[in-house]
Design a protein around this motif. Sequence first.
Motif, PDB file in Angstrom:
ATOM      1  N   CYS A  61       0.809  -1.195   0.000  1.00 34.64           N
ATOM      2  CA  CYS A  61       0.000   0.000   0.000  1.00 34.64           C
ATOM      3  C   CYS A  61       0.853   1.260   0.000  1.00 34.64           C
ATOM      4  O   CYS A  61       0.349   2.331  -0.297  1.00 34.64           O
ATOM      5  CB  CYS A  61      -0.957   0.006   1.170  1.00 34.64           C
ATOM      6  SG  CYS A  61      -0.197   0.078   2.791  1.00 34.64           S
ATOM      7  N   SER A  94       0.712   3.945  -7.060  1.00 36.47           N
ATOM      8  CA  SER A  94       0.681   3.443  -5.689  1.00 36.47           C
ATOM      9  C   SER A  94       0.470   4.612  -4.737  1.00 36.47           C
ATOM     10  O   SER A  94       0.210   5.738  -5.155  1.00 36.47           O
ATOM     11  CB  SER A  94       1.974   2.695  -5.361  1.00 36.47           C
ATOM     12  OG  SER A  94       1.838   2.007  -4.126  1.00 36.47           O
ATOM     13  N   TRP A  95       0.634   4.353  -3.470  1.00 35.94           N
ATOM     14  CA  TRP A  95       0.425   5.331  -2.411  1.00 35.94           C
ATOM     15  C   TRP A  95       1.745   5.831  -1.863  1.00 35.94           C
ATOM     16  O   TRP A  95       2.739   5.112  -1.845  1.00 35.94           O
ATOM     17  CB  TRP A  95      -0.413   4.712  -1.289  1.00 35.94           C
ATOM     18  CG  TRP A  95      -1.795   4.391  -1.740  1.00 35.94           C
ATOM     19  CD1 TRP A  95      -2.237   3.190  -2.217  1.00 35.94           C
ATOM     20  CD2 TRP A  95      -2.893   5.282  -1.813  1.00 35.94           C
ATOM     21  NE1 TRP A  95      -3.560   3.287  -2.576  1.00 35.94           N
ATOM     22  CE2 TRP A  95      -3.990   4.562  -2.329  1.00 35.94           C
ATOM     23  CE3 TRP A  95      -3.080   6.615  -1.483  1.00 35.94           C
ATOM     24  CZ2 TRP A  95      -5.236   5.134  -2.525  1.00 35.94           C
ATOM     25  CZ3 TRP A  95      -4.324   7.183  -1.665  1.00 35.94           C
ATOM     26  CH2 TRP A  95      -5.388   6.440  -2.186  1.00 35.94           C
ATOM     27  N   TYR A 106       1.199   4.609   4.107  1.00 31.96           N
ATOM     28  CA  TYR A 106       0.129   3.697   4.502  1.00 31.96           C
ATOM     29  C   TYR A 106      -1.227   4.294   4.161  1.00 31.96           C
ATOM     30  O   TYR A 106      -1.423   5.507   4.213  1.00 31.96           O
ATOM     31  CB  TYR A 106       0.191   3.405   6.000  1.00 31.96           C
ATOM     32  CG  TYR A 106       1.402   2.615   6.400  1.00 31.96           C
ATOM     33  CD1 TYR A 106       1.634   1.348   5.864  1.00 31.96           C
ATOM     34  CD2 TYR A 106       2.311   3.132   7.302  1.00 31.96           C
ATOM     35  CE1 TYR A 106       2.755   0.621   6.217  1.00 31.96           C
ATOM     36  CE2 TYR A 106       3.437   2.410   7.665  1.00 31.96           C
ATOM     37  CZ  TYR A 106       3.654   1.158   7.121  1.00 31.96           C
ATOM     38  OH  TYR A 106       4.761   0.449   7.474  1.00 31.96           O
ATOM     39  N   THR A 110      -8.427   2.982   0.049  1.00 34.93           N
ATOM     40  CA  THR A 110      -7.821   2.427  -1.170  1.00 34.93           C
ATOM     41  C   THR A 110      -8.880   1.773  -2.045  1.00 34.93           C
ATOM     42  O   THR A 110      -8.817   1.862  -3.274  1.00 34.93           O
ATOM     43  CB  THR A 110      -6.655   1.473  -0.865  1.00 34.93           C
ATOM     44  OG1 THR A 110      -5.893   1.291  -2.063  1.00 34.93           O
ATOM     45  CG2 THR A 110      -7.087   0.135  -0.345  1.00 34.93           C
TER      46      THR A 110
END
Length: 79
Positions: free
Chosen positions: A1, A23-24, A27, A33
């Motif tokens: 994540c 993506s991130w 977190y 998400t």
Amino acid sequence: CDGLNTKVTAQAFLDKGAKAFISWSGYVSASHTDLSTEHLLEKLLTDDMTVGEAVAATVSEIGPDPWYGAELKVLFQQG
């Protein structure tokens, strides 16, 4: 994540031929998400946006994770 917390993982994918890596920045909660992924896919598949446009629209319309503050990002292959 948190695949874009650093660029190491993204760069490995890009080095193997991926054109982009989404993506991130850190977190992210499962609910956020899920919401963001659904929105991103709608922009890509239904609205026929480019990857960059779809990520930008998702960031603008959904925003960062309210718990962790992570942001959706994209890294493109150079060249």
